[in-house]
Design a protein around this motif. Structure first.
Motif, PDB file in Angstrom:
ATOM      1  N   GLN A  93       0.830  -1.208   0.000  1.00 23.00           N
ATOM      2  CA  GLN A  93       0.000   0.000   0.000  1.00 23.00           C
ATOM      3  C   GLN A  93       0.864   1.258   0.000  1.00 23.00           C
ATOM      4  O   GLN A  93       0.552   2.235  -0.675  1.00 23.00           O
ATOM      5  N   ARG A  94       1.977   1.186   0.819  1.00 24.27           N
ATOM      6  CA  ARG A  94       2.859   2.348   0.821  1.00 24.27           C
ATOM      7  C   ARG A  94       3.497   2.563  -0.567  1.00 24.27           C
ATOM      8  O   ARG A  94       3.632   3.689  -1.036  1.00 24.27           O
ATOM      9  N   GLU A  99       3.635   5.445  -5.633  1.00 25.28           N
ATOM     10  CA  GLU A  99       3.432   5.523  -7.079  1.00 25.28           C
ATOM     11  C   GLU A  99       2.326   6.507  -7.427  1.00 25.28           C
ATOM     12  O   GLU A  99       2.447   7.294  -8.365  1.00 25.28           O
ATOM     13  N   ARG A 100       1.208   6.405  -6.630  1.00 23.10           N
ATOM     14  CA  ARG A 100       0.115   7.338  -6.905  1.00 23.10           C
ATOM     15  C   ARG A 100       0.553   8.791  -6.674  1.00 23.10           C
ATOM     16  O   ARG A 100       0.226   9.687  -7.443  1.00 23.10           O
ATOM     17  N   GLU A 101       1.313   8.977  -5.586  1.00 26.50           N
ATOM     18  CA  GLU A 101       1.791  10.342  -5.333  1.00 26.50           C
ATOM     19  C   GLU A 101       2.737  10.812  -6.450  1.00 26.50           C
ATOM     20  O   GLU A 101       2.682  11.968  -6.875  1.00 26.50           O
ATOM     21  N   ALA A 102       3.621   9.854  -6.923  1.00 27.97           N
ATOM     22  CA  ALA A 102       4.530  10.220  -8.014  1.00 27.97           C
ATOM     23  C   ALA A 102       3.748  10.541  -9.291  1.00 27.97           C
ATOM     24  O   ALA A 102       4.058  11.491 -10.021  1.00 27.97           O
ATOM     25  N   GLU A 103       2.696   9.691  -9.578  1.00 30.77           N
ATOM     26  CA  GLU A 103       1.877   9.944 -10.771  1.00 30.77           C
ATOM     27  C   GLU A 103       1.146  11.276 -10.672  1.00 30.77           C
ATOM     28  O   GLU A 103       1.079  12.053 -11.641  1.00 30.77           O
ATOM     29  N   LYS A 107       1.600  14.329 -13.080  1.00 25.81           N
ATOM     30  CA  LYS A 107       0.460  14.987 -13.742  1.00 25.81           C
ATOM     31  C   LYS A 107       0.412  16.476 -13.379  1.00 25.81           C
ATOM     32  O   LYS A 107       0.136  17.333 -14.232  1.00 25.81           O
ATOM     33  N   THR A 108       0.657  16.727 -12.081  1.00 21.86           N
ATOM     34  CA  THR A 108       0.656  18.139 -11.657  1.00 21.86           C
ATOM     35  C   THR A 108       1.746  18.928 -12.377  1.00 21.86           C
ATOM     36  O   THR A 108       1.533  20.050 -12.843  1.00 21.86           O
TER      37      THR A 108
END
Length: 578
Positions: A93-94, A99-103, A107-108
């Motif tokens: 999960q971490r 990965e989600r934070e990096a994605e 995107k940002t």
């Protein structure tokens, strides 16, 4: 055997191991000064002790204990596996969160980059638009300023003309009044002194008669005495011979001086052989038209003429030529160097007419020569060219030198095969036109400007293309020439032509059928209409004759074009064979 243990398990609603049963529900905490026993449950301890006693009495106590240990170890392993699984799941999960934070960060960042790019593009577009608006505003201001200057110059010129006209009228009236007063005073004086004048004339006549008689008598005596004395005196005879010799020498010197002066005047007023037509004063023009010549010398009736009078051109070309005419006029007034022009385009489009109008508008004299007249001169071409430019520099008003069909003489020395005499003539022409001049202005006209020598093109300051007229220009020309040759023909005794069934629709049809006609071709068509009308009784031009003349004229033009193409083909073959 395990009845007590099982009941305990049912009471607690979950299975317990032996070690768990032996442990109190709320163990004392460390470091608390012995801990607090307020939450201690003695029943659990009793149940554990009871279960231990029953277990000890059982025969399978050891096995049960082993089973319990095995179960406890299994549960511990399962708990460890679950903890490991939970730990792995937590790590996964971490990782997924990372990965989600990096994605999201990517995107940002992409969104920020795209936003910055759009913002930069928008700012660049705004800046370009601002620059374009600024340039358009500057162009508009310059055009407005130029327009104001032209309007001011036109107003000043109009005021000058009105002032000069008023001064001339006032001077004329003053001279007429003065002459009238003098004549009336003289007449009055003659009438009042008539008797005195008659008496005075009689006395003067008598005195003169006596004087003449006395002079004749005294002269005869003196002549006889002088002749006798003269013949006896040898010195007087010698002086007389010397005097007669001096008179003869004076007469010969005067004759020679008159010849030299005549040649000088001929250089000033004579016309060079290369010039076909000129507005400058010549001996022949002075002899044929003495009154007109004297008016021209004195500047009587001199009016400024529109440079494009009688010429119909496309609007953009009309504006360009008017600007050239205005700048040429002010160049002459300010004694600045003239700019040389190249007028190119199909024949009959108004190049020669504009050159004449330009000279008259700017106050210059004009002279017209053709390029085909120079080649036949051979070795004399260089001498004639120098005479031409020397004659041009003697113009008091400045000279516009118009070279028609200039490509026949000013061909490229690198491409065309020209003779040595032509090359020398071209070099002489380039030498006389190599520097700017405020005495003459060169205007070249050509149908094939691409054949010009590069040195000639380098001397051209501005090029103007005369194209074939469009529908609007052809319509204006047709209407103008109909009015000029049919309705109001030139000449005192010319008879106007009566038109029948010829209106706006017929003129529009003629405009469509004259596609590709030049201005000269349309003027010849109008002359053909005039001739067709004069061929009928009463000088009447009807609709049928109107269109029939157009068809015959088009057929003649097609035949001429065919002959011209055949002539060009033969010339090209001869050039290739040479």
């Amino acid at each position: 055997m395990f009845g007590g243990f099982g009941k305990n398990n049912d009471r607690n609603n979950e299975p317990q191991t032996l070690s768990q049963a032996m442990q109190p529900d709320n163990p004392p905490r460390k470091g608390g000064g012995g801990g607090s026993l307020s939450n201690f449950d003695p029943e659990g301890l009793e149940r554990a002790a009871k279960a231990m006693r029953e277990l000890d009495k059982s025969r399978n106590a050891t096995k049960a204990f082993e089973v319990i240990k095995t179960q406890e170890a299994t549960k511990q392993h399962e708990s460890a596996a679950k903890r490991a699984e939970m730990e792995a799941y937590s790590q996964q999960q971490r990782a997924q969160n990372i990965e989600r934070e990096a994605e999201e960060a990517r995107k940002t960042l992409d969104a920020q980059t795209q936003h910055e790019r759009h913002r930069a593009e928008y700012q660049d577009e705004l800046e370009r638009k601002r620059q374009v608006d600024m340039l358009n505003a500057q162009k508009y201001m310059q055009e407005e300023q130029l327009k104001k200057q032209e309007e001011m110059a036109a107003r000043q010129e109009e005021m000058r003309r009105k002032t000069a006209q008023y001064e001339a009228e006032l001077k004329t009236k003053t001279e007429i009044a003065k002459a009238k007063a003098q004549s009336e005073g003289k007449i009055r004086q003659e009438r009042e002194n008539h008797d005195l004048i008659l008496q005075k004339l009689r006395m003067e006549a008598a005195e003169q008669r006596d004087t003449v008689l006395k002079a004749v008598s005294d002269g005869g005596k003196m002549l006889g005495e002088g002749l006798a004395s003269y013949l006896d005196d040898k010195d007087k005879l010698r002086n007389t011979a010397l005097t007669i010799t001096g008179i003869a020498i004076g007469i010969y010197s005067a004759k020679t001086g008159i010849g030299i002066g005549g040649r000088f005047v001929e250089a000033r007023l004579g016309k060079p052989s290369l010039v076909r037509d000129t507005s400058r004063m010549t001996f022949s023009h002075l002899a044929r038209h003495p009154i007109t010549s004297m008016k021209r010398i004195l500047g009587v009736g001199k009016n400024e003429q529109d440079a494009l009078k009688g010429i119909v051109l496309e609007k953009g070309l009309d504006t360009q030529l008017r600007q050239i005419a205005t700048s040429t006029a002010y160049t002459k007034k300010n004694r600045a160097p003239f700019r040389h022009l190249l007028l190119h385009g199909p024949p009959g489009t108004g190049k020669t007419m504009f050159a004449r109008g330009l000279a008259q508008h700017s106050g210059l004299d004009y002279a017209i020569l053709t390029g085909g007249d120079i080649a036949p001169l051979g070795r004399d071409a260089v001498t004639e060219l120098h005479k031409l430019f020397d004659w041009a520099k003697t113009s008091r008003r400045g000279l516009l030198l118009f070279v028609d069909e200039a490509d026949a003489f000013l061909q490229s020395r690198e491409v065309s095969k020209i003779s040595e005499d032509q090359r020398n003539a071209l070099n002489a022409f380039l030498y006389r036109t190599g520097t700017e001049s405020d005495q003459f202005m060169m205007v070249y006209a050509s149908n094939q400007p691409s054949q010009f020598d590069p040195a000639v093109l380098d001397r051209v300051d501005e090029m103007v293309e005369f194209d074939l007229p469009g529908p609007e220009e052809r319509k204006s020309m047709v209407v103008m020439y109909i009015d000029q040759y049919l309705l109001k023909p030139p000449g005192r005794w010319a008879k106007p032509v009566q038109t029948e069934d010829i209106g706006e629709a017929e003129i529009e049809q003629v405009v469509k059928e004259t596609e590709g006609f030049s201005g000269r071709a349309i003027s010849k068509l109008a002359i053909a209409w005039q001739a067709a009308a004069y061929g009928n009784e009463g000088a009447v031009l009807d609709r049928e004759t109107f269109f029939k003349t157009v068809e015959l004229h088009k057929k003649s033009m097609s035949t001429k074009d065919l002959w011209l193409e055949e002539s060009k083909a033969r010339a090209k073959m001869l050039t290739a064979d040479a």
